[in-house]
Design an enzyme around this catalytic site. Structure first.
Site, PDB file in Angstrom:
ATOM      1  N   ARG A   1      10.427 101.061  34.952  1.00 56.73           N
ATOM      2  CA  ARG A   1      11.266  99.991  34.402  1.00 56.73           C
ATOM      3  C   ARG A   1      11.640  99.005  35.500  1.00 56.73           C
ATOM      4  O   ARG A   1      11.755  97.801  35.267  1.00 56.73           O
ATOM      5  CB  ARG A   1      12.510 100.588  33.749  1.00 56.73           C
TER       6      ARG A   1
ATOM      7  N   CYS B   1      21.909  99.743  37.200  1.00 58.86           N
ATOM      8  CA  CYS B   1      20.927 100.447  36.362  1.00 58.86           C
ATOM      9  C   CYS B   1      20.717  99.618  35.101  1.00 58.86           C
ATOM     10  O   CYS B   1      20.689  98.386  35.188  1.00 58.86           O
ATOM     11  CB  CYS B   1      21.406 101.869  36.035  1.00 58.86           C
TER      12      CYS B   1
END
Length: 286
Positions: A186, A253
């Site tokens: 990601r 995150c």
């Protein structure tokens, strides 16, 4: 300055259960379709209350999943839990070491230093001790909880943009290091984000340290128990990724959950808390 251990074992919690307030802070990504409240009602540490990360948050920002709650609403939640400013709070989750770190950070950001994370979470507890089921007993508190914000632990969008400008101007030599806890695919953009419409990739000059790198299984006999690595091993993980542990760090995150695992791991590894801040909105906001 906190006078309690940040990381505690199941045996310690068992021996001190009548001296602490326990919170189950389990949470999973929506696509996993886990009902954490139902799971809590089925099995939890005796006397524990359920801290709903999706409810105890800033409700004025619906586009950002778990932003830090206003101190007044946090205080009201603590009153419902029967938690006072002087209580030692122990937080745990069913993952082992995960969302409990987010709630640990939330308490610290609200000025509550007497808070610990149960290493290994409910799986570690269940190896040796009984759980209970059903709704928790009604809690009472004699004095209203009063939270106060510790701004140094929280980083917002403006802070991040300004910091990225410093990193760009100095080719990464100056400014706070941005450390991203998401899985590397990601981070690189190879894998899509879970939230619809959210682009993949990472912030300029960010460093990838997936949160899974700072945890490990307790041992080969108990692969269901995920625990935090040793301080030495955690320091090695960060330095191997190119993080200078003597420089200030912003953890980030997808939405502020696993960034807190890195924040907690850095504390456990002995990094000065004054050098660590968490980007609350994280990639979703950025």
């Amino acid at each position: 300055m906190s006078t309690v251990d940040k990381l505690v074992s199941a045996s310690w919690v068992h021996d001190n259960l009548n001296k602490v307030k326990v919170l189950d802070s389990s949470w999973y990504l929506p696509f996993m379709k886990r009902n954490t409240k139902e799971e809590f009602l089925n099995a939890h540490i005796p006397g524990a209350q359920f801290f709903d990360i999706d409810a105890i948050k800033d409700l004025s920002k619906p586009d950002l999943p778990h932003m830090l709650p206003p101190r007044t609403s946090f205080g009201l939640s603590m009153d419902r839990f029967g938690i006072s400013n002087d209580d030692h709070v122990v937080v745990y989750d069913t993952a082992g070491v995960g969302p409990a770190c987010r709630v640990f950070w939330t308490f610290r950001a609200m000025g509550h230093d007497k808070v610990s994370v149960l290493n290994g979470g409910l799986p570690a507890w269940a190896l040796k001790y009984e759980t209970e089921s059903g709704e928790p007993h009604e809690a009472r508190v004699e004095k209203k909880y009063e939270a106060h914000n510790v701004d140094s632990l929280v980083c917002d969008y403006k802070d991040v943009v300004k910091n990225i400008g410093e990193l760009k101007a100095s080719s990464g030599a100056h400014g706070k290091q941005i450390v991203d806890a998401r899985p590397n695919d990601r981070f690189t953009g190879k894998a899509p984000e879970f939230r619809p419409g959210l682009s993949s990739g990472h912030m300029p000059h960010a460093i990838s340290v997936p949160f899974t790198e700072v945890t490990e299984f307790a041992d080969s006999e108990h692969p269901q128990v995920l625990t935090l690595k040793s301080p030495k091993d955690i320091r090695n993980v960060f330095t191997a990724a190119g993080v200078d542990l003597d420089r200030p760090i912003i953890t980030t995150c997808g939405s502020g959950i696993t960034a807190s695992v890195l924040y907690f791991a850095l504390l456990h590894a002995g990094v000065n808390e004054q050098n660590i801040t968490l980007y609350d909105g994280s990639w979703t906001e950025y």
